[in-house]
Design a protein around this motif. Structure first.
Motif, PDB file in Angstrom:
ATOM      1  N   GLY A  11      -6.456   3.546   4.986  1.00  0.00           N
ATOM      2  CA  GLY A  11      -7.144   4.690   5.565  1.00  0.00           C
ATOM      3  C   GLY A  11      -8.645   4.509   5.425  1.00  0.00           C
ATOM      4  N   LEU A  12      -9.413   5.336   6.118  1.00  0.00           N
ATOM      5  CA  LEU A  12     -10.873   5.212   6.100  1.00  0.00           C
ATOM      6  C   LEU A  12     -11.419   5.385   4.690  1.00  0.00           C
ATOM      7  CD1 LEU A  12     -11.816   7.247   9.298  1.00  0.00           C
ATOM      8  CD2 LEU A  12     -11.870   4.759   9.003  1.00  0.00           C
ATOM      9  N   PRO A  13     -12.424   4.616   4.331  1.00  0.00           N
ATOM     10  CA  PRO A  13     -13.001   4.763   2.986  1.00  0.00           C
ATOM     11  C   PRO A  13     -13.571   6.150   2.722  1.00  0.00           C
ATOM     12  CG  PRO A  13     -14.323   3.266   4.352  1.00  0.00           C
ATOM     13  CD  PRO A  13     -13.055   3.512   5.083  1.00  0.00           C
ATOM     14  N   THR A  14     -14.025   6.856   3.775  1.00  0.00           N
ATOM     15  CA  THR A  14     -14.531   8.222   3.550  1.00  0.00           C
ATOM     16  C   THR A  14     -13.412   9.147   3.060  1.00  0.00           C
ATOM     17  OG1 THR A  14     -14.219   8.551   5.938  1.00  0.00           O
ATOM     18  CG2 THR A  14     -16.454   8.143   5.165  1.00  0.00           C
ATOM     19  N   LYS A  15     -12.199   8.950   3.562  1.00  0.00           N
ATOM     20  CA  LYS A  15     -11.078   9.777   3.098  1.00  0.00           C
ATOM     21  C   LYS A  15     -10.766   9.494   1.628  1.00  0.00           C
ATOM     22  CE  LYS A  15      -8.832  10.332   7.606  1.00  0.00           C
ATOM     23  NZ  LYS A  15      -7.590  10.138   8.388  1.00  0.00           N
ATOM     24  N   LEU A  16     -10.803   8.226   1.253  1.00  0.00           N
ATOM     25  CA  LEU A  16     -10.566   7.886  -0.152  1.00  0.00           C
ATOM     26  C   LEU A  16     -11.712   8.377  -1.025  1.00  0.00           C
ATOM     27  CD1 LEU A  16      -9.183   4.251   0.255  1.00  0.00           C
ATOM     28  CD2 LEU A  16      -7.936   6.398   0.182  1.00  0.00           C
TER      29      LEU A  16
ATOM     30  N   ILE B  45       0.836  -1.206   0.000  1.00  0.00           N
ATOM     31  CA  ILE B  45       0.000   0.000   0.000  1.00  0.00           C
ATOM     32  C   ILE B  45       0.870   1.256   0.000  1.00  0.00           C
ATOM     33  CG2 ILE B  45      -1.680   1.323   1.332  1.00  0.00           C
ATOM     34  CD1 ILE B  45      -2.844  -1.104  -0.101  1.00  0.00           C
ATOM     35  N   ASP B  46       1.905   1.278   0.830  1.00  0.00           N
ATOM     36  CA  ASP B  46       2.802   2.435   0.862  1.00  0.00           C
ATOM     37  C   ASP B  46       3.518   2.623  -0.469  1.00  0.00           C
ATOM     38  OD1 ASP B  46       2.088   2.929   3.456  1.00  0.00           O
ATOM     39  OD2 ASP B  46       3.811   1.896   4.345  1.00  0.00           O
ATOM     40  N   LEU B  47       3.738   1.507  -1.163  1.00  0.00           N
ATOM     41  CA  LEU B  47       4.457   1.564  -2.431  1.00  0.00           C
ATOM     42  C   LEU B  47       3.641   2.249  -3.521  1.00  0.00           C
ATOM     43  CD1 LEU B  47       7.281   0.420  -3.220  1.00  0.00           C
ATOM     44  CD2 LEU B  47       6.096  -1.520  -4.228  1.00  0.00           C
ATOM     45  N   ILE B  48       2.337   2.058  -3.505  1.00  0.00           N
ATOM     46  CA  ILE B  48       1.493   2.592  -4.591  1.00  0.00           C
ATOM     47  C   ILE B  48       0.639   3.778  -4.144  1.00  0.00           C
ATOM     48  CG2 ILE B  48       1.389   0.306  -5.632  1.00  0.00           C
ATOM     49  CD1 ILE B  48      -1.459   0.048  -4.625  1.00  0.00           C
ATOM     50  N   ARG B  49       0.772   4.180  -2.889  1.00  0.00           N
ATOM     51  CA  ARG B  49      -0.110   5.232  -2.348  1.00  0.00           C
ATOM     52  C   ARG B  49       0.032   6.556  -3.087  1.00  0.00           C
ATOM     53  NH1 ARG B  49      -2.660   5.525   2.503  1.00  0.00           N
ATOM     54  NH2 ARG B  49      -1.465   3.759   3.322  1.00  0.00           N
ATOM     55  N   ASP B  50       1.237   6.895  -3.539  1.00  0.00           N
ATOM     56  CA  ASP B  50       1.471   8.195  -4.143  1.00  0.00           C
ATOM     57  C   ASP B  50       1.103   8.258  -5.624  1.00  0.00           C
ATOM     58  OD1 ASP B  50       2.409   9.134  -1.716  1.00  0.00           O
ATOM     59  OD2 ASP B  50       4.489   8.586  -2.154  1.00  0.00           O
ATOM     60  N   PHE B  51       0.700   7.144  -6.196  1.00  0.00           N
ATOM     61  CA  PHE B  51       0.321   7.153  -7.604  1.00  0.00           C
ATOM     62  C   PHE B  51      -1.121   7.616  -7.756  1.00  0.00           C
ATOM     63  CE2 PHE B  51       3.881   4.241  -7.435  1.00  0.00           C
ATOM     64  CZ  PHE B  51       4.611   4.586  -8.563  1.00  0.00           C
ATOM     65  N   GLY B  52      -1.388   8.338  -8.835  1.00  0.00           N
ATOM     66  CA  GLY B  52      -2.725   8.882  -9.045  1.00  0.00           C
ATOM     67  C   GLY B  52      -3.797   7.826  -9.180  1.00  0.00           C
ATOM     68  N   ILE B  53      -3.399   6.617  -9.542  1.00  0.00           N
ATOM     69  CA  ILE B  53      -4.356   5.539  -9.762  1.00  0.00           C
ATOM     70  C   ILE B  53      -4.660   4.774  -8.485  1.00  0.00           C
ATOM     71  CG2 ILE B  53      -2.725   3.658 -10.278  1.00  0.00           C
ATOM     72  CD1 ILE B  53      -4.443   2.988 -12.703  1.00  0.00           C
ATOM     73  N   PHE B  54      -4.056   5.180  -7.370  1.00  0.00           N
ATOM     74  CA  PHE B  54      -4.158   4.430  -6.107  1.00  0.00           C
ATOM     75  C   PHE B  54      -5.605   4.230  -5.671  1.00  0.00           C
ATOM     76  CE2 PHE B  54      -4.581   4.889  -1.439  1.00  0.00           C
ATOM     77  CZ  PHE B  54      -4.039   3.673  -1.056  1.00  0.00           C
ATOM     78  N   VAL B  55      -6.385   5.298  -5.637  1.00  0.00           N
ATOM     79  CA  VAL B  55      -7.764   5.204  -5.146  1.00  0.00           C
ATOM     80  C   VAL B  55      -8.592   4.283  -6.045  1.00  0.00           C
ATOM     81  CG1 VAL B  55      -9.841   6.509  -4.627  1.00  0.00           C
ATOM     82  CG2 VAL B  55      -7.613   7.481  -4.100  1.00  0.00           C
ATOM     83  N   ASP B  56      -8.384   4.390  -7.339  1.00  0.00           N
ATOM     84  CA  ASP B  56      -9.119   3.544  -8.271  1.00  0.00           C
ATOM     85  C   ASP B  56      -8.758   2.074  -8.079  1.00  0.00           C
ATOM     86  OD1 ASP B  56     -10.934   3.409 -10.569  1.00  0.00           O
ATOM     87  OD2 ASP B  56      -9.187   2.662 -11.639  1.00  0.00           O
ATOM     88  N   VAL B  57      -7.485   1.790  -7.832  1.00  0.00           N
ATOM     89  CA  VAL B  57      -7.041   0.410  -7.600  1.00  0.00           C
ATOM     90  C   VAL B  57      -7.683  -0.157  -6.343  1.00  0.00           C
ATOM     91  CG1 VAL B  57      -5.036  -0.997  -6.967  1.00  0.00           C
ATOM     92  CG2 VAL B  57      -4.871   0.629  -8.856  1.00  0.00           C
ATOM     93  N   ILE B  58      -7.701   0.630  -5.274  1.00  0.00           N
ATOM     94  CA  ILE B  58      -8.240   0.147  -4.002  1.00  0.00           C
ATOM     95  C   ILE B  58      -9.728  -0.152  -4.112  1.00  0.00           C
ATOM     96  CG2 ILE B  58      -8.649   0.743  -1.587  1.00  0.00           C
ATOM     97  CD1 ILE B  58      -5.746   0.073  -2.293  1.00  0.00           C
TER      98      ILE B  58
END
Length: 607
Positions: A369-374, A336-349
């Protein structure tokens, strides 16, 4: 039989563009090129000859110039061996560019019996590495980064001039020493395997190759058994292979056969391998260099999914042993830390979450992190489809009230942006969510609940789910009515038709209530100009608005009793039969219509 090595520029493979030739003592069995060096293997049973050539180009390789090519022999080695003839050869992967003047110190050879060997070009010593190998690819510093240094004879020959041009191309930067010597990929009876070249060379120096242990084959690297892998292609992060495709053809033969190319993404297994070896920075660099590759999103989804499944099924003892291990960092938190900074992170999760059992959501979102934050992050990026995917998750993990609040916020955003495809889904989600609320929901004060923020005039507490459902439906209806009224007022009829169709909103009551409001028409001429301008602004005209949309609008206005709107729309859309039906029993209305229409030459065809 005399053999000859010929050099051509890659932009013109013709006899007239021949740059240089080099006579060979024997037919080559395998050939490869890298960084201005060419290695050629020849010989018969019982004898192996290796020659290393250095290629220097004076001048620019350009159709308008005539460059000179100088070919020199750097090394020649001849050894007596009991091994069969070689089929593939490759340079040993190295993080440092090859010195063409000095030549390589060693190379990797694959023999016909499937033995992969390490040949020392200084001493002539050949040591076996692995058996039952059919093909291999070495991570040489060459065009394309990892996997481009194939041992294939055909591929090496085709890359001869590229090696002479110093092997320019994209390269992956290795930022730590964990895998600084590159990777070696093998294919054979064990399937596809990844070897750390640095560890391999260490075993060669220490004469410990018999102790080489193969890691368990990654299930993701178990390529289709009907597909034969031809090579690794870093520009698409995939193994590319070929299979036999059969089809029925109208002839005497029952089937026809043709080759069919197939690709298999390897980004996620490669990242898993790097993380298991503690090479976090190499994994990060690999992902960063793969953002434009096909299947990038799918590869990250699969990476998160596999580590999530593994961690969910681990016992407490296995987790303790993993925490004590200082080498591997293949954990859900690390991924998760590895891909967190990529713009596609939220879409992947959100894609991973919607494809797995909800029982895994708690573990997944404890690291993301909480789904509301994402959800809010998706909303800020205007990724409305991604944000909609979080609603069920928010409702499950953080409560139905918060899920409904997020859905209402998203509904307002999608209405403002005209994203009507999501409108109907959001409405259905909100109605269903309110209906499914548990009867023992906690009491909320109007001042702090989102209901109170929407309807500040309601002062009584909300006790029953039925009351909550009623108020939520009222809130949704208010948003939809307000938006529909705005579309009517601005005469955006194409958007209005799309909105009605996608959301399922019943606009007839609103039209009845707004006959003297936003739906009021000033005059026939003014209304015609407004509707024409609205269709033009929407990119529509009488030829562009669909029949289904026009019928939807006409039916809505007829049901609401808005005869003036029906006449104007039918006129702009050239619906003569409808106009005749309207004026059949109203001669006075027909007389007024004809009088106004005669003053506009654009509609002379209706007279």
């Amino acid at each position: 039989v005399l053999a000859q090595l010929r050099f051509y520029p890659k932009y013109h493979l013709d006899a007239s563009s021949l740059l240089a030739t080099k006579r060979l003592n024997a037919l080559p069995r395998a050939i490869n090129a890298q960084d201005g060096c060419i290695i050629i293997l020849s010989g018969d049973t019982g004898k192996l000859e290796a020659a290393v050539l250095a290629v220097e180009i004076e001048g620019k390789l350009d159709p308008t110039t005539t460059p000179k090519v100088k070919i020199t022999i750097v090394k020649e080695v001849c050894i007596v061996t009991m091994r069969p003839m070689p089929t593939l050869v490759s340079f040993v992967p190295s993080p440092v560019p090859l010195n063409a003047a000095a030549g390589p110190k060693a190379c990797l050879i694959l023999h016909m019996d499937g033995h992969l060997c390490h040949l020392d070009l200084e001493t002539g010593s050949e040591k076996g590495i692995l058996d039952k190998v059919e093909h291999f690819w070495a991570d040489a510093k060459q065009e394309g980064g990892w996997g481009s240094g194939s041992g294939s004879a055909g591929k090496g020959g085709a890359r001869g001039e590229e090696g002479a041009e110093a092997g320019a191309g994209a390269r992956l930067e290795r930022q730590s020493s964990a895998l600084s010597s590159g990777l070696l990929w093998t294919y054979g009876a064990r399937g596809i395997n990844i070897l750390d070249t640095g560890r391999l060379l260490k075993l060669v120096r220490e004469n410990k190759l018999p102790r080489l242990e193969m890691q368990e084959t990654d299930p993701e690297l178990e390529f289709d058994k009907e597909v034969y892998p031809l090579g690794l292609f870093p520009n698409i992060n995939s193994i590319v292979g070929i299979s036999q495709h059969s089809s029925n053809i109208p002839s005497d033969a029952s089937h026809g056969f043709s080759p069919l190319p197939k690709s298999h993404p390897v980004l996620s297994p490669l990242v898993r391998y790097l993380l298991s070896q503690g090479a976090r920075e190499e994994a990060r660099a690999l992902i960063a260099n793969s953002t434009r590759h096909p299947h990038f999103s799918h590869s990250l989804e699969w990476l998160v999914f596999t580590v999530l499944e593994k961690e969910y099924s681990m016992s407490d003892k296995e987790k303790e042993l993993r925490e004590q291990s200082s080498k591997g960092c293949y954990t859900l938190s690390a991924v998760i830390d590895l891909i967190r900074d990529f713009g596609i992170f939220v879409d992947v999760i959100v894609r991973v979450a919607r494809k797995i059992d909800p029982m895994h959501w708690t573990l997944l979102f404890s690291h993301t992190g909480l789904p509301t934050k994402l959800f809010k992050r998706s909303l800020q990026c205007r990724a409305y489809a991604t944000a909609a995917g979080f609603l069920v998750i928010v409702e499950t993990l953080e409560g139905p009230d918060l899920g409904q609040e997020c859905a209402l916020n998203l509904l307002q955003e999608t209405l403002q942006e005209g994203e009507y495809d999501l409108t109907g889904e959001l409405v259905r989600f909100l109605v269903r969510s309110a209906r499914d609320m548990l009867s023992n929901a906690q009491e909320e004060e109007p001042a702090t609940s989102w209901f109170g923020q929407i309807y500040a005039s309601f002062s009584s507490p909300l006790f029953s789910p039925n009351e909550r459902e009623r108020l939520l439906k009222a809130a949704v209806h208010k948003f939809l009515s307000t938006h529909a009224a705005a579309l009517i007022a601005s005469r955006r009829l194409q958007d209005l038709a799309t909105f009605i169709h996608k959301s399922g909103f019943d606009i007839v009551p609103l039209l009845r209530d707004e006959k003297l409001g936003v739906a009021k028409l000033t005059s026939f001429k003014q209304a015609i100009r407004e509707i024409e301008a609205a269709f033009a602004a929407d990119g529509a005209s009488r030829g562009l608005i669909s029949l289904a949309d026009s019928e939807l609008l006409l039916e809505a206005f007829r049901d609401a009793g808005a005869t003036e709107w029906v006449i104007v729309l039918a006129t702009v859309l050239r619906r003569s039969p409808l106009l005749l039906n309207l004026f059949r029993d109203d001669r006075a209305l027909w007389t007024v219509f004809i009088k106004n229409l005669q003053e506009d030459s654009n509609y002379a065809d209706l007279l």
